[in-house]
Design a protein around this motif. Structure first.
Motif, mmCIF file in Angstrom:
data_model
loop_
_atom_site.group_PDB
_atom_site.id
_atom_site.type_symbol
_atom_site.label_atom_id
_atom_site.label_comp_id
_atom_site.label_asym_id
_atom_site.label_seq_id
_atom_site.Cartn_x
_atom_site.Cartn_y
_atom_site.Cartn_z
ATOM 1 N N PRO A 151 0.834 -1.211 0.000
ATOM 2 C CA PRO A 151 0.000 0.000 0.000
ATOM 3 C C PRO A 151 0.863 1.253 0.000
ATOM 4 O O PRO A 151 2.034 1.219 0.394
ATOM 5 N N PRO A 152 0.311 2.360 -0.473
ATOM 6 C CA PRO A 152 1.037 3.639 -0.424
ATOM 7 C C PRO A 152 1.103 4.143 1.009
ATOM 8 O O PRO A 152 0.551 3.514 1.922
ATOM 9 N N ALA A 153 1.785 5.246 1.203
ATOM 10 C CA ALA A 153 1.823 5.852 2.538
ATOM 11 C C ALA A 153 0.397 6.182 2.973
ATOM 12 O O ALA A 153 -0.380 6.744 2.193
ATOM 13 N N ILE A 154 0.053 5.820 4.192
ATOM 14 C CA ILE A 154 -1.307 6.009 4.690
ATOM 15 C C ILE A 154 -1.304 6.870 5.946
ATOM 16 O O ILE A 154 -0.496 6.661 6.861
ATOM 17 N N VAL A 155 -2.211 7.838 5.974
ATOM 18 C CA VAL A 155 -2.472 8.632 7.173
ATOM 19 C C VAL A 155 -3.873 8.251 7.641
ATOM 20 O O VAL A 155 -4.854 8.523 6.950
ATOM 21 N N LEU A 156 -3.958 7.606 8.783
ATOM 22 C CA LEU A 156 -5.262 7.215 9.326
ATOM 23 C C LEU A 156 -5.885 8.404 10.041
ATOM 24 O O LEU A 156 -5.258 9.027 10.904
ATOM 25 N N VAL A 157 -7.123 8.729 9.666
ATOM 26 C CA VAL A 157 -7.848 9.820 10.306
ATOM 27 C C VAL A 157 -9.150 9.246 10.847
ATOM 28 O O VAL A 157 -9.963 8.701 10.092
ATOM 29 N N GLY A 158 -9.358 9.339 12.156
ATOM 30 C CA GLY A 158 -10.555 8.771 12.750
ATOM 31 C C GLY A 158 -11.288 9.748 13.637
ATOM 32 O O GLY A 158 -10.676 10.415 14.478
ATOM 33 N N HIS A 159 -12.595 9.828 13.447
ATOM 34 C CA HIS A 159 -13.432 10.721 14.255
ATOM 35 C C HIS A 159 -14.224 9.918 15.269
ATOM 36 O O HIS A 159 -14.874 8.935 14.932
ATOM 37 N N SER A 160 -14.170 10.315 16.538
ATOM 38 C CA SER A 160 -14.943 9.698 17.590
ATOM 39 C C SER A 160 -14.735 8.197 17.628
ATOM 40 O O SER A 160 -13.630 7.727 17.797
ATOM 41 N N MET A 161 -15.790 7.395 17.430
ATOM 42 C CA MET A 161 -15.623 5.948 17.423
ATOM 43 C C MET A 161 -14.569 5.542 16.400
ATOM 44 O O MET A 161 -13.744 4.658 16.647
ATOM 45 N N GLY A 162 -14.581 6.194 15.256
ATOM 46 C CA GLY A 162 -13.589 5.903 14.220
ATOM 47 C C GLY A 162 -12.183 6.264 14.669
ATOM 48 O O GLY A 162 -11.206 5.662 14.217
ATOM 49 N N GLY A 163 -12.063 7.247 15.576
ATOM 50 C CA GLY A 163 -10.761 7.590 16.131
ATOM 51 C C GLY A 163 -10.212 6.457 16.963
ATOM 52 O O GLY A 163 -9.013 6.149 16.929
ATOM 53 N N SER A 164 -11.097 5.804 17.724
ATOM 54 C CA SER A 164 -10.695 4.650 18.507
ATOM 55 C C SER A 164 -10.219 3.523 17.595
ATOM 56 O O SER A 164 -9.183 2.900 17.840
ATOM 57 N N VAL A 165 -10.968 3.275 16.517
ATOM 58 C CA VAL A 165 -10.575 2.224 15.569
ATOM 59 C C VAL A 165 -9.215 2.550 14.954
ATOM 60 O O VAL A 165 -8.340 1.687 14.836
ATOM 61 N N ALA A 166 -9.021 3.811 14.571
ATOM 62 C CA ALA A 166 -7.749 4.222 13.970
ATOM 63 C C ALA A 166 -6.587 3.977 14.925
ATOM 64 O O ALA A 166 -5.520 3.489 14.521
ATOM 65 N N VAL A 167 -6.779 4.312 16.200
ATOM 66 C CA VAL A 167 -5.726 4.104 17.200
ATOM 67 C C VAL A 167 -5.405 2.621 17.345
ATOM 68 O O VAL A 167 -4.231 2.217 17.374
ATOM 69 N N HIS A 168 -6.429 1.798 17.423
ATOM 70 C CA HIS A 168 -6.202 0.362 17.585
ATOM 71 C C HIS A 168 -5.514 -0.239 16.363
ATOM 72 O O HIS A 168 -4.656 -1.117 16.501
ATOM 73 N N VAL A 169 -5.887 0.231 15.174
ATOM 74 C CA VAL A 169 -5.220 -0.250 13.954
ATOM 75 C C VAL A 169 -3.744 0.135 13.983
ATOM 76 O O VAL A 169 -2.860 -0.688 13.722
ATOM 77 N N ALA A 170 -3.474 1.389 14.322
ATOM 78 C CA ALA A 170 -2.089 1.871 14.348
ATOM 79 C C ALA A 170 -1.274 1.132 15.405
ATOM 80 O O ALA A 170 -0.096 0.803 15.191
ATOM 81 N N ALA A 171 -1.901 0.869 16.569
ATOM 82 C CA ALA A 171 -1.182 0.218 17.670
ATOM 83 C C ALA A 171 -0.811 -1.227 17.341
ATOM 84 O O ALA A 171 0.119 -1.789 17.937
ATOM 85 N N LYS A 172 -1.499 -1.837 16.396
ATOM 86 C CA LYS A 172 -1.180 -3.214 16.004
ATOM 87 C C LYS A 172 0.153 -3.289 15.254
ATOM 88 O O LYS A 172 0.774 -4.351 15.172
#
Length: 359
Positions: A151-172
């Motif tokens: 994949p290309p360079a990715i910047v995960l942007v998550g709002h509210s519940m989606g912010g939690s998902v983004a954090v968990h994805v990044a932490a993996k």
């Protein structure tokens, strides 16, 4: 959770809100659920609240089928160059929550806005399984289907519940090309403290709408969203028509997912700080960090911010959905974050984006 969105967790109880209508009119709560209008929408010009099509903001939409399952995720895409700004909406929202922002971000970067399971046009074998682990796996599966093993360079942007998902994805630490993490208006302390009010707030919001226009009007007049144009494009996919009731109801059945709510936010601060990429936290108000509610849980973030482990920006005069209420400011913050951290399609700075002077 949010209004068609989930992360907008209320900072005060619903009782306090309803007891102080004057206060609410001056500064509506950032959550759509807590913004209960005191009267039904007036007979306004229907054109003012008419739906806007996604094609005015994104370049294309498509369904992403996940192998060996019946899960199909809907994504909206825009832009042709630069890193991929991969957007995850809040509870009750949809990918079109990022529509107005996308129309500007796509000039410098690519945008992918995903409808999470149980939301928008996505369809899965179990739309009620909103566990953070399941949603993380969904995001990783969609990225793999779209981009393969490189994949290309990715910047995960998550709002509210989606912010939690983004954090968990990044932490993996599974996404090898993850280059940045942006969390929009969700902090563990206030989120956890607000969970006890969510069922009451969900059940107290207006449940049925005679038309999509009425739903858009109610959302804006209730204070859930402050930008009419954003509401006109983002609200329609959060609804579905109920043939038996002859009216529109909410697409996401958030009230039936309570068993997963705590998992969205528990331990979020430490996970956020552990993510090994540049991080940006956007808040709609300082109370997210210094509220007496959840102060202990907010302390790790406060210390981390003082140590320079992430950048924090407080966006004034906006509700919970910063990307919808203040799209121009949101775009500036996202693009400056990309430029400052030299995030490009292959880890290089994007041409045309001037690095801001370091203070």
């Amino acid at each position: 959770m949010d209004s068609s969105n989930l992360s907008s967790l209320p900072e005060e109880s619903l009782e306090e809100e309803l007891e102080q209508p004057s206060k609410r009119s001056e500064a509506p709560l950032p959550t759509a659920y807590a913004s209960v209008p005191l009267r039904s929408p007036s007979q306004s010009s229907p054109q003012k609240y008419s739906p806007l099509d996604w094609s005015g903001y994104f370049d294309e939409e498509k369904d992403v089928s996940i192998p060996d399952s019946n899960d199909v995720f809907h994504v909206y895409m825009a832009g042709t160059e630069g890193p991929v700004v991969f957007c995850l909406h809040g509870g009750g929202y949809s990918g079109l929550s990022f529509a107005l922002s996308t129309s500007k971000i796509k000039e410098k970067a690519r945008v992918v806005a995903l409808d999470l399971r149980g939301h928008g046009k996505s369809s899965t074998e179990n739309d009620l399984d909103l566990s953070v682990e399941t949603m993380c796996n969904d995001v990783l599966a969609v990225v793999k289907e779209m981009y393969g093993e490189s994949p290309p360079a990715i910047v995960l942007v998550g709002h509210s519940m989606g912010g939690s998902v983004a954090v968990h994805v990044a932490a993996k630490k599974i996404l090898s090309t993850l280059a940045g993490l942006v969390v929009v208006d969700v902090v563990e302390g206030t989120a956890m403290a607000s969970l006890i009010h969510m069922q009451k707030i969900l059940s107290s919001r207006m449940q049925h709408f005679s038309s999509i226009e009425k739903a858009i009007e109610w959302t804006v007049k209730g204070g859930a969203l402050r930008n009419i144009d954003s509401a006109r494009v983002s609200i329609p996919p959060t609804l579905k028509y109920d043939d038996s009731k002859k009216c529109y109801v909410y697409r996401a059945q958030l009230e039936e997912t309570e068993q997963y709510w705590r998992g969205w936010y528990e331990g979020l601060s430490e996970k956020f700080l552990s993510c090994p990429v540049p991080k940006l936290l956007l808040l709609a108000g300082t109370d997210r960090l210094d509220s007496s509610k959840g102060m202990e849980l907010a302390r790790p973030l406060t210390i981390g911010q003082m140590q320079g482990k992430f950048q924090m920006v407080v966006v004034r005069h906006t509700g919970h959905a910063i990307q919808e209420d203040a799209p121009e400011e949101f775009v500036t913050l996202i693009l400056n974050f990309i430029s400052r951290n030299r995030i490009g399609p292959h880890g290089v700075e994007i041409p045309g984006l001037r690095r801001p002077l370091q203070s």
